[in-house]
Design a protein around this motif. Structure first.
Motif, PDB file in Angstrom:
ATOM      1  N   VAL A   1     -24.746  14.564 -18.898  1.00 47.91           N
ATOM      2  CA  VAL A   1     -23.853  14.897 -17.791  1.00 47.91           C
ATOM      3  C   VAL A   1     -22.824  15.868 -18.374  1.00 47.91           C
ATOM      4  CG1 VAL A   1     -22.169  14.064 -16.110  1.00 47.91           C
ATOM      5  CG2 VAL A   1     -24.202  12.697 -16.622  1.00 47.91           C
ATOM      6  N   ARG A   2     -22.972  17.120 -18.001  1.00 49.23           N
ATOM      7  CA  ARG A   2     -22.190  18.182 -18.631  1.00 49.23           C
ATOM      8  C   ARG A   2     -20.736  18.177 -18.163  1.00 49.23           C
ATOM      9  NH1 ARG A   2     -20.582  23.430 -17.588  1.00 49.23           N
ATOM     10  NH2 ARG A   2     -20.753  24.926 -19.308  1.00 49.23           N
ATOM     11  N   GLY A   3     -19.838  18.249 -19.122  1.00 50.82           N
ATOM     12  CA  GLY A   3     -18.421  18.336 -18.803  1.00 50.82           C
ATOM     13  C   GLY A   3     -17.808  19.583 -19.418  1.00 50.82           C
ATOM     14  N   GLN A   4     -17.108  20.354 -18.613  1.00 51.36           N
ATOM     15  CA  GLN A   4     -16.422  21.546 -19.106  1.00 51.36           C
ATOM     16  C   GLN A   4     -14.928  21.379 -18.882  1.00 51.36           C
ATOM     17  OE1 GLN A   4     -18.120  25.358 -18.105  1.00 51.36           O
ATOM     18  NE2 GLN A   4     -16.144  26.412 -18.144  1.00 51.36           N
ATOM     19  N   LEU A   5     -14.134  21.846 -19.835  1.00 50.47           N
ATOM     20  CA  LEU A   5     -12.685  21.819 -19.659  1.00 50.47           C
ATOM     21  C   LEU A   5     -12.058  23.081 -20.238  1.00 50.47           C
ATOM     22  CD1 LEU A   5     -11.430  20.941 -22.655  1.00 50.47           C
ATOM     23  CD2 LEU A   5     -12.136  18.685 -21.910  1.00 50.47           C
ATOM     24  N   VAL A   6     -10.810  23.297 -19.863  1.00 49.22           N
ATOM     25  CA  VAL A   6     -10.053  24.476 -20.284  1.00 49.22           C
ATOM     26  C   VAL A   6      -8.811  23.996 -21.022  1.00 49.22           C
ATOM     27  CG1 VAL A   6      -8.913  26.595 -19.525  1.00 49.22           C
ATOM     28  CG2 VAL A   6     -10.880  25.713 -18.240  1.00 49.22           C
ATOM     29  N   VAL A   7      -8.529  24.614 -22.150  1.00 50.81           N
ATOM     30  CA  VAL A   7      -7.340  24.282 -22.929  1.00 50.81           C
ATOM     31  C   VAL A   7      -6.283  25.355 -22.667  1.00 50.81           C
ATOM     32  CG1 VAL A   7      -6.450  23.727 -25.220  1.00 50.81           C
ATOM     33  CG2 VAL A   7      -8.882  23.366 -24.697  1.00 50.81           C
ATOM     34  N   VAL A   8      -5.096  24.941 -22.244  1.00 49.85           N
ATOM     35  CA  VAL A   8      -4.032  25.907 -21.950  1.00 49.85           C
ATOM     36  C   VAL A   8      -2.744  25.466 -22.640  1.00 49.85           C
ATOM     37  CG1 VAL A   8      -5.037  26.490 -19.703  1.00 49.85           C
ATOM     38  CG2 VAL A   8      -3.250  24.740 -19.839  1.00 49.85           C
ATOM     39  N   GLU A   9      -1.798  26.409 -22.728  1.00 55.64           N
ATOM     40  CA  GLU A   9      -0.472  26.054 -23.192  1.00 55.64           C
ATOM     41  C   GLU A   9       0.164  25.099 -22.182  1.00 55.64           C
ATOM     42  OE1 GLU A   9       1.812  29.602 -23.824  1.00 55.64           O
ATOM     43  OE2 GLU A   9       1.124  29.794 -25.892  1.00 55.64           O
ATOM     44  N   ASN A  10       0.884  24.121 -22.688  1.00 53.50           N
ATOM     45  CA  ASN A  10       1.497  23.137 -21.797  1.00 53.50           C
ATOM     46  C   ASN A  10       2.837  23.655 -21.282  1.00 53.50           C
ATOM     47  OD1 ASN A  10       2.540  20.908 -20.470  1.00 53.50           O
ATOM     48  ND2 ASN A  10       1.896  19.463 -22.039  1.00 53.50           N
ATOM     49  N   PRO A  11       2.964  23.862 -19.955  1.00 56.53           N
ATOM     50  CA  PRO A  11       4.215  24.369 -19.388  1.00 56.53           C
ATOM     51  C   PRO A  11       5.300  23.296 -19.236  1.00 56.53           C
ATOM     52  CG  PRO A  11       2.616  24.071 -17.638  1.00 56.53           C
ATOM     53  CD  PRO A  11       1.905  23.734 -18.917  1.00 56.53           C
ATOM     54  N   GLY A  12       5.095  22.144 -19.865  1.00 56.25           N
ATOM     55  CA  GLY A  12       6.099  21.087 -19.799  1.00 56.25           C
ATOM     56  C   GLY A  12       5.643  19.824 -19.099  1.00 56.25           C
ATOM     57  N   ILE A  13       4.350  19.685 -18.882  1.00 59.80           N
ATOM     58  CA  ILE A  13       3.799  18.519 -18.191  1.00 59.80           C
ATOM     59  C   ILE A  13       3.666  17.350 -19.174  1.00 59.80           C
ATOM     60  CG2 ILE A  13       1.731  17.620 -17.044  1.00 59.80           C
ATOM     61  CD1 ILE A  13       1.357  20.441 -15.868  1.00 59.80           C
ATOM     62  N   ARG A  14       4.174  16.202 -18.786  1.00 53.71           N
ATOM     63  CA  ARG A  14       4.163  15.042 -19.676  1.00 53.71           C
ATOM     64  C   ARG A  14       3.315  13.885 -19.166  1.00 53.71           C
ATOM     65  NH1 ARG A  14      10.332  14.376 -22.090  1.00 53.71           N
ATOM     66  NH2 ARG A  14      10.492  16.484 -22.972  1.00 53.71           N
ATOM     67  N   THR A  15       2.872  13.945 -17.923  1.00 52.88           N
ATOM     68  CA  THR A  15       2.060  12.878 -17.358  1.00 52.88           C
ATOM     69  C   THR A  15       0.649  13.396 -17.079  1.00 52.88           C
ATOM     70  OG1 THR A  15       2.817  13.415 -15.120  1.00 52.88           O
ATOM     71  CG2 THR A  15       4.027  11.704 -16.310  1.00 52.88           C
ATOM     72  N   TRP A  16      -0.330  12.511 -17.130  1.00 51.47           N
ATOM     73  CA  TRP A  16      -1.701  12.905 -16.861  1.00 51.47           C
ATOM     74  C   TRP A  16      -2.026  12.675 -15.379  1.00 51.47           C
ATOM     75  CZ3 TRP A  16      -4.170   8.725 -14.910  1.00 51.47           C
ATOM     76  CH2 TRP A  16      -3.726   7.467 -15.295  1.00 51.47           C
ATOM     77  N   MET A  17      -3.102  13.283 -14.943  1.00 53.35           N
ATOM     78  CA  MET A  17      -3.558  13.094 -13.570  1.00 53.35           C
ATOM     79  C   MET A  17      -5.077  13.249 -13.530  1.00 53.35           C
ATOM     80  SD  MET A  17      -2.382  15.074 -10.058  1.00 53.35           S
ATOM     81  CE  MET A  17      -0.690  14.492 -10.236  1.00 53.35           C
ATOM     82  N   VAL A  18      -5.723  12.357 -12.787  1.00 51.88           N
ATOM     83  CA  VAL A  18      -7.171  12.416 -12.581  1.00 51.88           C
ATOM     84  C   VAL A  18      -7.423  12.246 -11.095  1.00 51.88           C
ATOM     85  CG1 VAL A  18      -9.404  11.366 -13.082  1.00 51.88           C
ATOM     86  CG2 VAL A  18      -7.630  11.388 -14.836  1.00 51.88           C
ATOM     87  N   THR A  19      -8.219  13.135 -10.503  1.00 52.11           N
ATOM     88  CA  THR A  19      -8.514  13.005  -9.088  1.00 52.11           C
ATOM     89  C   THR A  19      -9.881  13.599  -8.791  1.00 52.11           C
ATOM     90  OG1 THR A  19      -7.670  13.406  -6.852  1.00 52.11           O
ATOM     91  CG2 THR A  19      -7.426  15.191  -8.440  1.00 52.11           C
ATOM     92  N   GLU A  20     -10.409  13.241  -7.644  1.00 54.81           N
ATOM     93  CA  GLU A  20     -11.717  13.750  -7.218  1.00 54.81           C
ATOM     94  C   GLU A  20     -11.633  14.131  -5.752  1.00 54.81           C
ATOM     95  OE1 GLU A  20     -16.394  12.301  -7.105  1.00 54.81           O
ATOM     96  OE2 GLU A  20     -14.996  11.452  -8.576  1.00 54.81           O
ATOM     97  N   GLY A  21     -12.093  15.343  -5.424  1.00 50.78           N
ATOM     98  CA  GLY A  21     -12.039  15.831  -4.061  1.00 50.78           C
ATOM     99  C   GLY A  21     -13.130  15.225  -3.191  1.00 50.78           C
ATOM    100  N   ALA A  22     -13.004  15.439  -1.892  1.00 46.89           N
ATOM    101  CA  ALA A  22     -13.994  14.922  -0.948  1.00 46.89           C
ATOM    102  C   ALA A  22     -15.382  15.503  -1.209  1.00 46.89           C
ATOM    103  CB  ALA A  22     -13.562  15.229   0.483  1.00 46.89           C
ATOM    104  N   ASP A  23     -15.409  16.711  -1.817  1.00 41.57           N
ATOM    105  CA  ASP A  23     -16.693  17.349  -2.115  1.00 41.57           C
ATOM    106  C   ASP A  23     -17.248  16.941  -3.478  1.00 41.57           C
ATOM    107  OD1 ASP A  23     -14.852  18.562  -3.744  1.00 41.57           O
ATOM    108  OD2 ASP A  23     -15.398  20.634  -3.206  1.00 41.57           O
ATOM    109  N   GLY A  24     -16.573  15.993  -4.141  1.00 40.21           N
ATOM    110  CA  GLY A  24     -17.036  15.531  -5.439  1.00 40.21           C
ATOM    111  C   GLY A  24     -16.476  16.315  -6.610  1.00 40.21           C
TER     112      GLY A  24
END
Length: 317
Positions: free
Chosen positions: A189-212
């Protein structure tokens, strides 16, 4: 083969499952050799997000038990985040209700509660404080802990599990078990992610849209990880630029400050999915003990310690 090489246990597979299993065995006094095809930093586990939560793993009841056992370990490791790479971090499980999660988590996570509008505008979700693991730090920590307990790590490819010259062999090869066992039930099950500079975010978030479609935001030391995808039976480990753009767009819709963040890199990992985790004791053709511990899908980190302890019990049985 002399007695120096044909005693103890050989663990095959150097991802988080193999490393954790080897640590548990070595710290119980077993002579352990870990054989890994790839250096620790090049395994699928090194790409993981990695938030503690039983995601895409079956069967659910066993997964929850393994996850809760692992949670206790991560809570202890989080007391030394610089050394272990484990931190307890607050965040949002989007589009999730207390009823969906059930009592197994609520009883163990006292801070679990519905989100406020300010925490997750326009949707329902849960606020939780969970282990967030920095894998480029955690995997070397496990390797060093293994060697400190007397274990050894050897980089070598294995074409047949019978090559392992020990009375007990533990198979933690993840997706490679598809060919090595062979077990066609294991698939990517392939997973892709992007690594970016953190603009100051300290909390995580996980969500899934209605389209999956998925979106997750994981603040790690020195960077922010954005995801993600769950593409079944896709073997490509090359980042797709269009997919990367869509990931950033979905995450920026949740946290607008992400839109201008500088991209530092792209990662792809292939989760070793299976209809059920294979954690069982069997025998090699020559009668030696073989313990399988693979097929953890997207929850290898989440269940690592629970599964490692069960694998160690099977190895000693």
């Amino acid at each position: 083969m002399g007695s120096e090489t044909d005693s103890g246990v050989v663990v095959v597979g150097g991802g988080v499952t193999g490393l954790t299993t080897a640590v548990v065995l070595a710290e119980r006094g077993v002579r352990v050799r870990l054989w890994t095809r790839d250096p620790v930093g090049a395994t699928t586990s090194a790409v993981a997000g990695a938030l503690w939560w039983p995601y895409r793993i079956d069967p659910p009841e066993s997964a929850r038990a393994w996850a809760l056992e692992s949670l206790g370990v991560y809570e202890e490791l989080a007391l030394r985040p610089e050394a272990t790479g484990v931190r307890m971090v607050e965040g949002v499980l989007g589009e999730t209700s207390m009823d969906e999660v059930g009592g197994w988590a609520a009883a163990r996570l006292p801070g679990l509660r519905p989100v406020t509008e300010a925490e997750y505008p326009g949707g329902q979700g849960l606020w939780a404080r969970l282990p967030l693991i920095d894998m480029p730090a955690h995997l070397p920590y496990l390797r060093d802990r293994l060697t400190a307990a007397g274990g050894t790590v050897e980089t070598r490819a294995v074409a047949d599990l019978a090559e392992a010259d020990a009375p007990v062999v533990v198979n933690c090869t993840g997706l490679a078990a598809r060919e090595l066992v062979p077990d066609p039930a294991v698939r990517p099950v392939r997973g892709q992610l992007v690594v970016v500079e953190n603009p100051g975010i300290r909390t995580w978030m996980v969500t899934e849209g209605a389209d999956g479609s998925m979106a997750y935001i994981f603040p790690q030391p020195g960077r922010l990880l954005l995801g993600g995808t769950a593409e079944e039976d896709v073997w490509s480990d090359r980042p797709d630029p269009a997919v990367a753009e869509a990931i950033v767009r979905r995450c920026a819709a949740l946290r607008p400050e992400i839109a201008g963040a500088r991209v530092l890199g792209h990662r792809v990992g292939l989760r070793p999915a299976r209809d059920a985790v294979r954690l069982e004791r069997t025998l090699l053709p020559d009668g030696r003990v073989l313990v399988h511990n693979y097929g953890h899908g997207g929850a290898g980190v989440t269940v690592a310690w629970g599964c490692a302890r069960q694998a160690a019990r099977l190895a000693a049985a």
